[in-house]
Design an enzyme around this catalytic site. Structure first.
Site, PDB file in Angstrom:
ATOM      1  CD  GLU A  38      -2.883   0.954   2.484  1.00  0.00           C
ATOM      2  OE1 GLU A  38      -3.223  -0.171   2.908  1.00  0.00           O
ATOM      3  OE2 GLU A  38      -3.287   2.011   2.999  1.00  0.00           O
TER       4      GLU A  38
ATOM      5  CE  LYS B 226      -5.829  -1.849   6.104  1.00  0.00           C
ATOM      6  NZ  LYS B 226      -5.140  -0.963   5.159  1.00  0.00           N
TER       7      LYS B 226
ATOM      8  CG  ASP C 202       2.016 -16.716  12.331  1.00  0.00           C
ATOM      9  OD1 ASP C 202       1.203 -16.091  11.625  1.00  0.00           O
ATOM     10  OD2 ASP C 202       1.753 -17.802  12.870  1.00  0.00           O
TER      11      ASP C 202
ATOM     12  CG  HIS D 297      -3.648   7.420  -0.183  1.00  0.00           C
ATOM     13  ND1 HIS D 297      -2.837   6.325  -0.217  1.00  0.00           N
ATOM     14  CD2 HIS D 297      -4.409   7.286   0.917  1.00  0.00           C
ATOM     15  CE1 HIS D 297      -3.092   5.569   0.838  1.00  0.00           C
ATOM     16  NE2 HIS D 297      -4.026   6.135   1.537  1.00  0.00           N
TER      17      HIS D 297
HETATM   18  C1  MEV Z   1      -5.841   2.830   5.456  1.00  0.00           C
HETATM   19  O1  MEV Z   1      -5.064   1.734   5.032  1.00  0.00           O
HETATM   20  C2  MEV Z   1      -5.773   3.014   6.958  1.00  0.00           C
HETATM   21  C3  MEV Z   1      -6.667   4.100   7.532  1.00  0.00           C
HETATM   22  O2  MEV Z   1      -8.022   3.847   7.148  1.00  0.00           O
HETATM   23  C4  MEV Z   1      -6.525   4.037   9.033  1.00  0.00           C
HETATM   24  C5  MEV Z   1      -7.508   4.914   9.791  1.00  0.00           C
HETATM   25  O3  MEV Z   1      -8.613   5.178   9.277  1.00  0.00           O
HETATM   26  O4  MEV Z   1      -7.167   5.272  10.935  1.00  0.00           O
HETATM   27  C6  MEV Z   1      -6.324   5.463   7.001  1.00  0.00           C
END
Ligand code: MEV
Length: 427
Positions: free
Chosen positions: A84, A268, A284, A382
């Protein structure tokens, strides 16, 4: 690679060959290590054939180096394997902001894993529990003999816990936790062997039937914590004041604390920093993911793994604590050539030190996401990186890549056909 050196500032603009040469120079990596890191050498199909079943090849992913990380006073280059865009840049940028307060302070707990033994068909669970506890010493010392190498290194069984699961679809049963210090290993094999060996003795003592004997990925006794402090003035950018950015980050975090839908995405974002190093070091990552999310729900409600607040001087302070069952010996960490080279690059000497690095990068990544989300949104950053990829794919070279990327962004048309048209005009 001293942070803030001229060399580091230019890292982003160097060619891959130049970046590798710089890594070799700064960290004493051999030609062979560099060939492995670059992907020219590295894991072959026949190596892979010894790792899993039915091998037909290997699968490449980008390996980038996040910069500016100072962790417990040491400057560490961070190898990140991830597909990413923005992750490596985001982590590096936040690490740079943290430099003025000394970087990240991190600490790993003892490397104690939990092995679980499920015991069924017990007529009187309470007295079975007492019988196990009264034989605890003997059980632990017999388990200590299972792995003489680990024993020699100072690891092995530490404790036994007995839990009664009262409410399950099959009624009551006992669960025994073997607390097992695995030193510098991830420890799955050591723990699984130990609990399998204990099974017969447990059946004899309880009169029950042992079914599952397996480690728990909710490694809540093997955690790592990292803390970072960012000066408010360092958070200011564009039209945003430092106070606005700081308060926005705290408000964004509060959303994740209170709402599992947001917490999943927030966490995430943390894993965006964690998994790439876990992968780069041959560990792992499914185990780390499982542990992270189970830990995030440990109090019965899924919530944020990190915390953010402002201190008495108004600085932004972030903390991240989570299970971190990673190793530097055994498994792919010692078989995968790039994993070995990446561990060497980081100069990591213990599994705890690796855990401290990983959790610090997770915290930096969380900060990068919250800072962007609470201000201009994530798409702008991005898109700028995406524009570079499009410019390069259209055939731009060297300095032309950045110039073309800027033009694509300002035209609000980040498309390869548009990039090719501009290049044609420029030629
Ligand atoms: C994208 O890979 C991760 C985000 O969505 C994390 C977040 O929202 O805190 C930008």
């Amino acid at each position: 690679m001293p942070s803030g050196s001229d060399k580091i500032k230019k890292f982003y603009n160097l060619s891959i060959k130049e970046r590798l040469a710089l890594l070799g120079e700064e960290f004493g990596l051999s030609e062979e290590d560099l060939a492995v890191i670059s992907g020219e050498a590295g894991l072959t199909s026949s190596d892979a054939d010894h790792m899993i079943e039915n091998v037909v090849g290997t699968f490449g992913l980008p390996l980038g180096i996040a910069q500016h990380f100072r962790i417990n006073g040491r400057d560490v280059p961070i190898p990140m394997v991830v597909e990413e865009p923005s992750i490596v840049a985001g982590a590096s940028f936040m690490a740079k902001l943290a430099l003025s307060t000394g970087g990240f302070i991190a600490q790993a707990s003892a490397p104690e894993m939990i092995g679980q033994i499920q015991v069924l068909d017990i007529s009187d669970p309470s007295s079975a529990r007492l019988r196990i506890l009264s034989e605890q010493e003997a059980l632990l010392s017999s388990t200590a003999e299972v792995d003489p190498v680990l024993k020699e290194l100072g690891g092995g069984p530490r404790d036994l816990e007995v839990r009664l699961i009262k409410d399950s679809p099959i009624g009551e049963f006992l669960v025994i936790h073997l607390i097992y210090d695995v030193r510098d290993a991830m420890g799955a094999n050591a723990v699984n062997t130990a609990v399998e060996r204990l099974a017969l003795q447990i059946e004899r003592i309880t009169g029950g039937r042992v079914l599952l004997r397996i480690l728990s990925n909710l490694a809540d006794r093997r955690t790592a914590i990292s803390q970072v402090r960012i000066r408010t003035k360092d958070l200011a950018f564009g039209d945003f004041s430092g106070e606005e950015v700081r308060d926005g980050i705290i408000e964004a975090w509060a959303f994740a604390v209170s709402d599992p839908y947001r917490a999943a995405t927030h966490n995430k974002g943390i894993m965006n920093g964690i998994d790439p190093i876990v992968i780069a070091t041959g560990n792992d990552w499914r185990a780390i993911e499982a542990g992270a999310h189970a830990y995030a729900a440990r109090n019965g409600k899924y919530t944020s793994l990190s915390t953010w607040h402002k201190d008495s001087e108004g600085n932004l302070v972030g903390k991240l604590e989570m299970p971190m069952a990673v190793g530097i010996i055994g498994g792919a960490t010692r078989v995968h050539p790039a994993a070995k080279a990446n561990l060497k690059l980081m100069g990591v000497k213990t599994a705890g030190e690796l855990a401290e690095i990983i959790v610090s990068v997770g915290l930096a990544q969380n900060l990068a996401a919250l800072r962007a989300l609470a201000t201009e949104g994530i798409q702008k950053g991005h898109m700028a990186l995406h524009a570079r990829q499009v410019a390069a794919a259209a055939g731009a070279k060297g300095a032309q890549i950045d110039r073309l990327a800027e033009k694509l962004v300002s035209d609000k048309m980040i498309r390869i056909d548009h990039a090719r048209e501009i290049l044609k005009k420029w030629s």
